[in-house]
Design a protein around this motif. Structure first.
Motif: not given
Length: 178
Positions: A171-178, A141-144, A154-161
């Motif tokens: 900030l874009r945030m993501s995580r892998a899914l099982p 997602c793009d997170a505020r 929820f295990g998400m981490s930021g990427e980029g600027e």
């Protein structure tokens, strides 16, 4: 997709009975605008891709625990029969397949009076599970910037600027899914 009922062990004002179910894109617009962009026109929160997404809503009971029995346990069966007429939509989210095996959620909003009470957390958990069931290998997602801590839980981490939409930092945030 079935409706999920999340029933806390003890129902209180802080722990509402939450029902999560699919809704239409149109049903998300008012809450999207009120929470995310209250100074913009309703058209601002409508996405061209809404017709391709899955939209989920979290509903809470409008009753004040009068359906709980004397020993404090929830009497879910009596609530089910009244569910549609006595529930309010208080949180929404939209889920999209980005075509690369990843799922993206957008326009996640919880009414201010319900923030911090577990409703948004329940809805995001449901959405992450829905993405995994559909075969997504990651979610993003793009997170505020003001909500980064929430997504990190929820295990998400930021990427980029950090980037801006209007004056709001994201900030874009993501995580892998099982």
């Amino acid at each position: 997709m079935e409706t999920r009922h999340i029933i806390p062990a003890t129902i209180t004002q802080q722990q509402p009975l939450i029902s999560i179910r699919p809704i239409s894109a149109k049903d998300t617009y008012a809450l999207r605008q009120a929470v995310l962009w209250p100074n913009k026109p309703l058209s601002y929160v409508q996405l061209p891709d809404d017709i391709f997404g899955q939209h989920f809503g979290a509903f809470v009971s409008n009753s004040n625990d009068s359906d709980a029995n004397d020993n404090g346990e929830d009497s879910c069966n009596s609530r089910d029969s009244k569910q549609n007429s006595e529930q309010s939509l208080v949180s929404i989210i939209s889920l999209f397949d980005d075509g690369s095996g990843a799922a993206r959620f957008r326009k996640f909003a919880t009414a201010q009076l319900w923030q911090g009470k577990g409703v948004g957390s329940a809805l995001l958990s449901y959405t992450i599970e829905a993405a995994a069931r559909k075969g997504a290998t990651s979610i993003w997602c793009d997170a505020r910037q003001s909500a980064l801590g929430f997504y990190q839980r929820f295990g998400m981490s930021g990427e980029g600027e950090v980037f801006f939409k209007g004056e709001v930092p994201y900030l874009r945030m993501s995580r892998a899914l099982p």
